[in-house]
Design a protein around this motif. Structure first.
Motif, PDB file in Angstrom:
ATOM      1  N   GLU A  79       0.869  -1.219   0.084  1.00  0.00           N
ATOM      2  CA  GLU A  79      -0.041  -0.123   0.005  1.00  0.00           C
ATOM      3  C   GLU A  79       0.859   1.268  -0.140  1.00  0.00           C
ATOM      4  OE1 GLU A  79      -3.380  -0.364  -0.172  1.00  0.00           O
ATOM      5  OE2 GLU A  79      -3.155  -2.484   0.037  1.00  0.00           O
ATOM      6  N   GLU A  80       0.149   2.583  -0.373  1.00  0.00           N
ATOM      7  CA  GLU A  80       1.060   3.626  -0.479  1.00  0.00           C
ATOM      8  C   GLU A  80       1.680   4.013   1.188  1.00  0.00           C
ATOM      9  OE1 GLU A  80      -0.332   6.956  -2.770  1.00  0.00           O
ATOM     10  OE2 GLU A  80      -1.286   5.557  -3.975  1.00  0.00           O
ATOM     11  N   THR A  81       0.946   3.606   2.040  1.00  0.00           N
ATOM     12  CA  THR A  81       1.294   4.100   3.378  1.00  0.00           C
ATOM     13  C   THR A  81       2.127   2.919   3.986  1.00  0.00           C
ATOM     14  OG1 THR A  81      -0.934   3.027   4.057  1.00  0.00           O
ATOM     15  CG2 THR A  81      -0.943   5.178   3.640  1.00  0.00           C
ATOM     16  N   ASP A  82       2.377   1.735   3.387  1.00  0.00           N
ATOM     17  CA  ASP A  82       3.189   0.842   3.944  1.00  0.00           C
ATOM     18  C   ASP A  82       4.672   1.117   3.865  1.00  0.00           C
ATOM     19  OD1 ASP A  82       1.165  -0.653   4.528  1.00  0.00           O
ATOM     20  OD2 ASP A  82       1.288  -2.156   2.864  1.00  0.00           O
ATOM     21  N   LYS A  83       5.477   0.766   4.953  1.00  0.00           N
ATOM     22  CA  LYS A  83       6.682   0.999   4.777  1.00  0.00           C
ATOM     23  C   LYS A  83       7.418  -0.248   4.204  1.00  0.00           C
ATOM     24  CE  LYS A  83       7.089   4.024   9.015  1.00  0.00           C
ATOM     25  NZ  LYS A  83       7.602   4.227  10.215  1.00  0.00           N
ATOM     26  N   GLU A 124       7.175  -2.985   6.722  1.00  0.00           N
ATOM     27  CA  GLU A 124       5.934  -3.442   7.080  1.00  0.00           C
ATOM     28  C   GLU A 124       5.231  -4.477   6.202  1.00  0.00           C
ATOM     29  OE1 GLU A 124       3.909   0.637   9.101  1.00  0.00           O
ATOM     30  OE2 GLU A 124       3.834   0.256   7.199  1.00  0.00           O
ATOM     31  N   TYR A 125       5.638  -4.292   4.662  1.00  0.00           N
ATOM     32  CA  TYR A 125       5.216  -5.091   3.680  1.00  0.00           C
ATOM     33  C   TYR A 125       6.117  -6.405   3.787  1.00  0.00           C
ATOM     34  CZ  TYR A 125       4.698  -6.936  -0.838  1.00  0.00           C
ATOM     35  OH  TYR A 125       4.231  -7.777  -1.989  1.00  0.00           O
TER      36      TYR A 125
END
Length: 74
Positions: A43-47, A50-51
């Motif tokens: 996702e765009e908000t994922d670091k 996190e991914y």
């Protein structure tokens, strides 16, 4: 389940029957995990970390069910 049986064969048969459903459940869980893996995207908000953790979580669950993802799979 097997404490009142009189032979080893009876105990084995009971254990085999009781764990047969487990194999089916593993297959279903693996199908679900593979589907989640295929749909996984950052996702765009994922670091990145996190991914990466999402990918590791799914692959570790697959390993727990006796399967894994290799580069050749996709």
């Amino acid at each position: 389940m097997i404490q009142n049986v009189s032979t080893v064969k009876e105990a084995w048969d009971i254990l085999t029957r009781s764990h047969a459903g487990g194999d089916k459940m593993k297959k279903v869980k693996l199908q679900t995990l593979r589907y989640q893996y295929e749909l996984l995207q950052m996702e765009e908000t994922d670091k990145v970390s996190e991914y990466f953790n999402k990918v590791l979580t799914i692959t570790n669950q697959m390993k727990g069910c006796g399967d894994s993802i290799t580069v050749d799979d996709y």
